[in-house]
Every structure is written in structure tokens, then in C-alpha cells.
Scaffold this motif. Structure first.
Motif, PDB file in Angstrom:
ATOM      1  N   ASN A   1       0.824  -1.205   0.000  1.00 53.21           N
ATOM      2  CA  ASN A   1       0.000   0.000   0.000  1.00 53.21           C
ATOM      3  C   ASN A   1       0.862   1.260   0.000  1.00 53.21           C
ATOM      4  O   ASN A   1       0.553   2.233  -0.693  1.00 53.21           O
ATOM      5  CB  ASN A   1      -0.924   0.019   1.223  1.00 53.21           C
ATOM      6  CG  ASN A   1      -2.086  -0.932   1.087  1.00 53.21           C
ATOM      7  OD1 ASN A   1      -2.490  -1.273  -0.017  1.00 53.21           O
ATOM      8  ND2 ASN A   1      -2.621  -1.391   2.199  1.00 53.21           N
TER       9      ASN A   1
ATOM     10  N   LYS B   1       0.191   1.158  -3.994  1.00 52.97           N
ATOM     11  CA  LYS B   1      -1.247   1.434  -4.060  1.00 52.97           C
ATOM     12  C   LYS B   1      -1.615   2.822  -3.546  1.00 52.97           C
ATOM     13  O   LYS B   1      -2.473   3.500  -4.125  1.00 52.97           O
ATOM     14  CB  LYS B   1      -2.015   0.362  -3.277  1.00 52.97           C
ATOM     15  CG  LYS B   1      -3.530   0.446  -3.457  1.00 52.97           C
ATOM     16  CD  LYS B   1      -4.216  -0.696  -2.728  1.00 52.97           C
ATOM     17  CE  LYS B   1      -5.732  -0.620  -2.899  1.00 52.97           C
ATOM     18  NZ  LYS B   1      -6.407  -1.733  -2.176  1.00 52.97           N
ATOM     19  N   GLN B   2      -0.996   3.252  -2.438  1.00 50.73           N
ATOM     20  CA  GLN B   2      -1.318   4.548  -1.852  1.00 50.73           C
ATOM     21  C   GLN B   2      -0.096   5.468  -1.832  1.00 50.73           C
ATOM     22  O   GLN B   2       0.027   6.310  -0.950  1.00 50.73           O
ATOM     23  CB  GLN B   2      -1.837   4.368  -0.424  1.00 50.73           C
ATOM     24  CG  GLN B   2      -3.116   3.554  -0.331  1.00 50.73           C
ATOM     25  CD  GLN B   2      -3.556   3.351   1.105  1.00 50.73           C
ATOM     26  OE1 GLN B   2      -3.038   3.950   2.033  1.00 50.73           O
ATOM     27  NE2 GLN B   2      -4.541   2.491   1.301  1.00 50.73           N
TER      28      GLN B   2
END
Length: 232
Positions: free
Chosen positions: A12, A16-17
Motif C-alpha cells: 500500500n 497502491k497509496q
């Protein structure tokens, strides 16, 4: 914290983030300090250290902090850590410290640091919060490194310029001259702020293209599995 949780945090944070190309937070240092690899990586690592320690510290005291005092207490912790980093860089890498200038103390007000403290560290354990903070900082550092490499290569035809600010004058020989120095090559658009916006735009577009490609492959694989099950 299990290994699967750690892998999820790492994925993440890095992809992803990613705070630089997904959340688009903390753009001021990203755009200003990404003129070369060394400046970008140095500021990114300083931010990562602050996020690691602040995440762990905030997670450790989260149950004792009243809701109405969370923001000022979090900022106080972050400011204390940034002051420590500022003093250490001033002492041991003074030349680099001068180049980074105001952007070191401004880590205190960087929305990435406070956002992770509020969104994650205030709700999770010490180990997970420390890992999340460091990996979020590392994800930003990767964006700064790639963007800095792009701008430095296109703008000056070099890589690792300024490395002597970290490792001393002897490190000047480590600079990679992709375009021979005697040509005095410069492309100002890449070095100046517009180059940062253009380069960041390419990075964001590239990540979105890779995400769409991965999503299409996953859908195709799922469809093939469904067809095989129906055939069986």
C-alpha cells in the motif's frame, strides 16, 4: 503484526497509496527538491526517518491523548523529531543542509507526515505504525529519486550531481556524465519548476497505465478460469 500484514502495508505504501503519485500530497518538496537525485533522496530519507519515529511514538501514546488535543500533540512530536534531524544534518552534512534549506524544517508541516499520524498511527500498534510511516516515506523517496533522475538527466546530462555534498569532495568522481562535460549541456525546462510538473505528470500517467494493464490481466485470467470451470 503478522508477515501478511507487513506485506500489505509495504504494498500500500510503495504502490497502491503512494503519497507522491496517488495521494498527491506534499507536492511542494517533491516539485522543488527533485532537481537531481541527491537532493530528492536526501529530503525523502529525512522525511522517512521522521515518519518512522513519529508513527511509533504517536501509536505508543495514542490511548492517553484526548481527542481535542490530538493535532497539537502530534505536531509537537513531529516538530521535535524534525528539529533533531535538522541539527544532525547541519552538523554532519552541512553543505547538503544549506542546499535543502527551509525544506528540512518544513517537514513539520508536511501534510504527508501529519496525515499518516492521524489516519494510521493514532489507530494502530507501534510496530505497524512505524512500518507504515517508514514505507510511506520510502514511497515518496522513490518518487523523488525517479523524478530527480529524469530532470537531472534531461536537464544537465548527468546523474548523481551533488553527491559530494554528502560524501565529500572526493565523491565528485562518482558523478555520471551521460553527456560529456565539455559540451556544457543544459535544458532549462527540465531543471526549472515546469520540468517538475511535466515529469510528475509522466510518472502519474505511467503508474495509472501499469495499474490498468494489471487490472486487465487479472480480469482476463479470471475469465479464463471461469471458462475452464464451465467447460468442466
Amino acid at each position: 503484526m503478522s508477515w501478511s500484514d507487513a506485506k500489505s502495508i509495504i504494498y500500500n505504501s510503495i504502490w497502491k497509496q503512494n503519497q507522491g503519485v496517488v495521494a498527491i500530497l506534499g507536492m511542494c518538496p517533491v516539485l522543488v527538491m527533485s532537481s537531481n537525485i541527491i537532493n530528492g533522496v536526501s529530503l525523502g530519507l529525512a522525511t522517512s526517518v521522521v515518519m518512522l519515529i513519529s508513527g511509533a511514538a504517536i501509536a505508543a501514546i495514542r490511548e492517553f491523548v484526548p481527542n481535542e488535543l490530538r493535532a497539537p500533540i502530534f505536531i509537537l512530536i513531529i516538530a521535535a523529531l524534525v528539529t533533531m534531524v535538522d541539527l544532525l544534518m547541519n552538523s554532519y552534512v552541512h553543505d547538503l543542509y544549506v542546499v535543502l534549506g527551509i525544506f528540512i524544517p518544513l517537514i513539520t508541516t508536511n501534510c504527508i507526515v501529519l496525515a499518516r499520524a492521524e489516519a494510521y498511527a493514532s489507530k494502530n500498534g507501534v510496530a505497524a505504525s512505524a512500518l507504515d510511516g517508514f514505507m510511506m516515506g520510502l514511497g515518496l523517496t522513490m518518487v523523488l529519486a525517479i523524478l530527480g533522475a529524469m530532470r537531472e538527466l534531461v536537464g544537465k546530462g548527468t546523474l548523481l550531481s551533488g553527491i559530494d555534498l554528502v560524501f565529500g569532495a572526493s565523491a565528485k568522481s562518482w558523478i555520471i556524465h551521460v553527456v560529456p562535460a565539455e559540451y556544457n549541456y543544459q535544458f532549462l525546462l527540465a531543471i526549472l519548476p515546469p520540468g517538475a510538473f511535466i515529469g510528475l505528470g509522466f510518472l502519474i500517467a505511467g503508474k495509472q497505465a501499469l495499474d490498468r494493464r494489471a487490472e486487465a490481466k487479472a480480469k482476463l485470467a479470471a475469465k479464463q478460469i471461469q471458462l475452464k470451470e464451465q467447460a468442466a
